[in-house]
Motif scaffolding. Structure first.
Motif, mmCIF file in Angstrom:
data_model
loop_
_atom_site.group_PDB
_atom_site.id
_atom_site.type_symbol
_atom_site.label_atom_id
_atom_site.label_comp_id
_atom_site.label_asym_id
_atom_site.label_seq_id
_atom_site.Cartn_x
_atom_site.Cartn_y
_atom_site.Cartn_z
ATOM 1 N N SER A 276 99.425 50.330 52.507
ATOM 2 C CA SER A 276 99.227 48.980 51.906
ATOM 3 C C SER A 276 98.530 49.045 50.463
ATOM 4 O O SER A 276 99.166 48.496 49.501
ATOM 5 C CB SER A 276 98.233 47.982 52.522
ATOM 6 O OG SER A 276 96.891 48.422 52.875
ATOM 7 N N GLU A 277 98.004 50.170 50.144
ATOM 8 C CA GLU A 277 97.348 50.647 48.875
ATOM 9 C C GLU A 277 98.581 50.874 48.086
ATOM 10 O O GLU A 277 98.607 50.510 46.877
ATOM 11 C CB GLU A 277 96.301 51.711 48.820
ATOM 12 C CG GLU A 277 95.022 51.430 49.371
ATOM 13 C CD GLU A 277 94.986 51.482 51.071
ATOM 14 O OE1 GLU A 277 96.331 51.636 51.621
ATOM 15 O OE2 GLU A 277 93.939 51.244 51.765
ATOM 16 N N PHE A 278 99.416 51.577 48.546
ATOM 17 C CA PHE A 278 100.728 51.968 47.833
ATOM 18 C C PHE A 278 101.305 50.758 47.276
ATOM 19 O O PHE A 278 101.905 50.432 46.344
ATOM 20 C CB PHE A 278 101.497 52.898 48.482
ATOM 21 C CG PHE A 278 102.932 53.095 47.889
ATOM 22 C CD1 PHE A 278 103.146 54.082 46.819
ATOM 23 C CD2 PHE A 278 104.149 52.514 48.278
ATOM 24 C CE1 PHE A 278 104.307 54.285 46.405
ATOM 25 C CE2 PHE A 278 105.397 52.814 47.788
ATOM 26 C CZ PHE A 278 105.583 53.658 46.838
ATOM 27 N N GLY A 279 101.521 49.892 48.250
ATOM 28 C CA GLY A 279 102.053 48.243 48.023
ATOM 29 C C GLY A 279 101.425 47.731 47.069
ATOM 30 O O GLY A 279 101.979 47.038 46.082
ATOM 31 N N TYR A 280 100.202 47.678 47.079
ATOM 32 C CA TYR A 280 99.362 46.842 45.753
ATOM 33 C C TYR A 280 99.477 47.748 44.525
ATOM 34 O O TYR A 280 99.586 46.895 43.623
ATOM 35 C CB TYR A 280 97.905 47.089 46.345
ATOM 36 C CG TYR A 280 97.709 46.226 47.391
ATOM 37 C CD1 TYR A 280 98.463 45.221 47.896
ATOM 38 C CD2 TYR A 280 96.502 46.739 48.382
ATOM 39 C CE1 TYR A 280 97.956 44.555 49.290
ATOM 40 C CE2 TYR A 280 96.338 46.042 49.369
ATOM 41 C CZ TYR A 280 96.886 45.055 49.896
ATOM 42 O OH TYR A 280 96.498 44.215 50.877
ATOM 43 N N VAL A 281 99.606 48.925 44.463
ATOM 44 C CA VAL A 281 100.034 49.609 42.907
ATOM 45 C C VAL A 281 101.178 49.251 42.627
ATOM 46 O O VAL A 281 101.361 48.858 41.244
ATOM 47 C CB VAL A 281 99.769 51.063 43.277
ATOM 48 C CG1 VAL A 281 99.935 51.890 42.059
ATOM 49 C CG2 VAL A 281 98.444 51.411 43.643
ATOM 50 N N MET A 282 102.384 49.316 43.338
ATOM 51 C CA MET A 282 103.735 48.969 42.904
ATOM 52 C C MET A 282 103.711 47.401 42.760
ATOM 53 O O MET A 282 104.280 47.166 41.644
ATOM 54 C CB MET A 282 104.607 49.609 43.891
ATOM 55 C CG MET A 282 104.741 50.665 44.187
ATOM 56 S SD MET A 282 104.588 51.692 42.716
ATOM 57 C CE MET A 282 106.286 51.346 42.296
ATOM 58 N N LEU A 283 103.134 46.629 43.263
ATOM 59 C CA LEU A 283 103.127 45.171 42.972
ATOM 60 C C LEU A 283 102.418 44.913 41.817
ATOM 61 O O LEU A 283 102.810 44.199 40.924
ATOM 62 C CB LEU A 283 102.509 44.494 44.219
ATOM 63 C CG LEU A 283 102.227 42.815 43.972
ATOM 64 C CD1 LEU A 283 103.521 42.252 43.909
ATOM 65 C CD2 LEU A 283 101.464 42.411 45.236
ATOM 66 N N ALA A 284 101.397 45.576 41.389
ATOM 67 C CA ALA A 284 100.550 45.253 40.161
ATOM 68 C C ALA A 284 101.256 45.947 39.188
ATOM 69 O O ALA A 284 101.341 45.051 38.053
ATOM 70 C CB ALA A 284 99.324 45.987 40.251
ATOM 71 N N TYR A 285 102.057 46.901 39.412
ATOM 72 C CA TYR A 285 102.664 47.600 38.105
ATOM 73 C C TYR A 285 103.922 46.590 38.050
ATOM 74 O O TYR A 285 104.413 46.197 36.590
ATOM 75 C CB TYR A 285 103.497 48.908 38.561
ATOM 76 C CG TYR A 285 104.565 49.541 37.588
ATOM 77 C CD1 TYR A 285 103.982 49.901 36.503
ATOM 78 C CD2 TYR A 285 105.689 49.490 37.980
ATOM 79 C CE1 TYR A 285 104.974 50.458 35.596
ATOM 80 C CE2 TYR A 285 106.714 50.022 37.087
ATOM 81 C CZ TYR A 285 106.160 50.555 35.923
ATOM 82 O OH TYR A 285 107.076 51.174 35.092
ATOM 83 N N GLY A 286 104.590 46.055 38.893
ATOM 84 C CA GLY A 286 105.777 45.210 38.869
ATOM 85 C C GLY A 286 105.268 43.667 38.135
ATOM 86 O O GLY A 286 106.287 43.243 37.195
ATOM 87 N N ILE A 287 104.080 43.491 38.391
ATOM 88 C CA ILE A 287 103.916 42.001 37.818
ATOM 89 C C ILE A 287 103.347 42.361 36.317
ATOM 90 O O ILE A 287 103.918 41.794 35.531
ATOM 91 C CB ILE A 287 102.318 41.584 38.427
ATOM 92 C CG1 ILE A 287 102.522 41.194 39.957
ATOM 93 C CG2 ILE A 287 101.697 40.493 37.745
ATOM 94 C CD1 ILE A 287 101.548 40.780 40.627
ATOM 95 N N ILE A 288 102.874 43.656 35.923
ATOM 96 C CA ILE A 288 102.548 43.788 34.533
ATOM 97 C C ILE A 288 104.060 43.966 33.834
ATOM 98 O O ILE A 288 104.137 43.454 32.855
ATOM 99 C CB ILE A 288 101.849 45.145 34.440
ATOM 100 C CG1 ILE A 288 100.397 45.012 35.034
ATOM 101 C CG2 ILE A 288 101.849 45.539 32.761
ATOM 102 C CD1 ILE A 288 99.638 46.085 34.948
ATOM 103 N N GLN A 289 104.985 44.510 34.502
ATOM 104 C CA GLN A 289 106.214 44.693 33.858
ATOM 105 C C GLN A 289 107.051 43.295 33.510
ATOM 106 O O GLN A 289 107.546 42.817 32.613
ATOM 107 C CB GLN A 289 107.348 45.504 34.582
ATOM 108 C CG GLN A 289 106.981 47.217 34.592
ATOM 109 C CD GLN A 289 106.870 47.704 33.344
ATOM 110 O OE1 GLN A 289 107.795 47.165 32.303
ATOM 111 N NE2 GLN A 289 106.136 48.798 32.694
#
Length: 369
Positions: A276-289
């Motif tokens: 889930s931590e990996f998913g949170y990182v990619m989710l945060a990165y996607g939101i910023i983009q």
């Protein structure tokens, strides 16, 4: 064929101001192409002076002498640059060194994971395919390591030149700002007198380029800072280094965000695995983009001339191939310049045969359709 070319030439180059514009643009392009390596500090100083000209003009507008305003603005800029150099760069260098030391361990883990795929999916993956993929990855990393070593040796050999540039560039920025009117006057002395179109295009592009540079710097700071903070809150390793990479990726539209996704994903994957931590990182990165593309860019570049994405990508490839980093950085303004020149180019409308007949029978009169 000759008649066709002759008529096209008369329509497009009958105005001497248009010819002067072509000569000026070609001369500038050739000068930058052949002397960019020798005069790179001068070009950097011109860019910085162009960027700092606005605050200097605001201080001059408030009844301050141009010399004093230049001293204040240049001193402030140098102070922030030194602060970034002595605070941020050591941290980025440390994280880069740690990441390079972790690469062999990452390769070992990747190799172990790939070797398990033939057992899990024997119908889809073959052992020989996995071995060839591993060999290709190792060869690529070996080549990148050799390039990095050569770059390090070159950097060490050029350290004296770098120190000279650190002294010369601020001095040139100071004099470019202080003596702006005199320098512009001395340059225009050598330009052709028929430069009405060149003046028109330069006035149009001056604000465009200024808005682009200022907006791009603000975008880099916002995206880089937001990414760094988000990665720190998620306890991702090398958060500052990855945040800087994500911030700088906005220099190359579309391509930069795609390329920088891979290091972010790989670091998060090796640290957290498929969790889930990996998913949170990619989710945060996607939101910023998503925020960058749909909110920040429209707000900062609302006054910019709209360009098709294909035009932007072609401009990045072309000007980046010509002038490297600065070509990529100024790809959009240069593409906008080309578009502005095309739009402003004078053209004598082609006369149809029936109009030619009328003009021949009635000299000086051409019937409007």
């Amino acid at each position: 064929m000759y008649k066709l070319f002759s008529e096209w030439y008369k329509r497009k180059f009958s105005d001497p101001h248009a010819v002067s514009l072509v000569v000026i643009l070609i001369s500038i392009a050739l000068f930058i192409t052949f002397f960019s390596n020798l005069l790179m500090p001068v070009f950097v100083a011109i860019v910085l002076a162009f960027l700092l000209d606005l605050p200097v003009n605001k201080l001059v507008h408030n009844a301050m002498s141009r010399t004093l305003a230049t001293v204040i603005v240049v001193s402030t800029f140098v102070g922030f640059a030194l602060l970034a150099a002595f605070v941020l760069l050591p941290l980025i260098w440390k994280q880069s060194s740690n990441l390079l030391q972790e690469i062999p361990h990452m390769l070992t883990l990747s190799q172990g994971f790939l070797m398990t795929l033939p057992e899990k999916y024997p119908d889809l993956v073959d052992v020989e395919q996995i071995k060839s993929i591993i060999a290709m990855i190792k060869n690529n990393f070996l080549q990148w390591g050799q390039l990095g070593l050569k770059g390090s040796l070159n950097a060490i050999s050029d350290i004296v030149a770098l120190l000279i540039y650190l002294i010369l560039v601020p001095l040139m920025v100071f004099f470019f700002l202080k003596d702006k009117s005199e320098l512009i006057g001395s340059i225009t002395f050598f330009l052709p007198k028929e430069r009405r179109m060149a003046n028109k295009v330069s006035i149009e592009m001056n604000q465009q380029i200024l808005n682009y540079i200022r907006g791009k710097i603000i975008e880099i700071i916002i995206v880089g800072t937001a990414t760094t903070i988000a990665f720190m809150l998620l306890d991702l390793q090398y958060s500052l280094l990855l945040g800087v990479l994500v911030g700088l990726s906005v220099l190359v539209p579309y391509v930069g965000a795609t390329v920088v996704t891979f290091p972010v994903m790989l670091v998060a994957l090796f640290q957290f695995g498929f969790s889930s931590e990996f998913g949170y990182v990619m989710l945060a990165y996607g939101i910023i983009q998503a925020i960058d593309g749909n909110v920040i860019v429209p707000l900062l570049f609302s006054e910019a001339v709209n360009l098709h994405p294909v035009t932007i990508i072609i401009a990045v490839i072309f000007f980046g191939g010509l002038w490297g980093f600065w070509g990529v950085f100024f790809a959009i303004p240069l593409a906008t310049l080309v578009k502005a020149v095309i739009n402003a180019w004078p053209s004598i409308p082609e006369i149809e045969p029936d109009q030619k007949l009328i003009s021949e029978t009635t000299p000086g009169v051409v019937e409007e359709k």
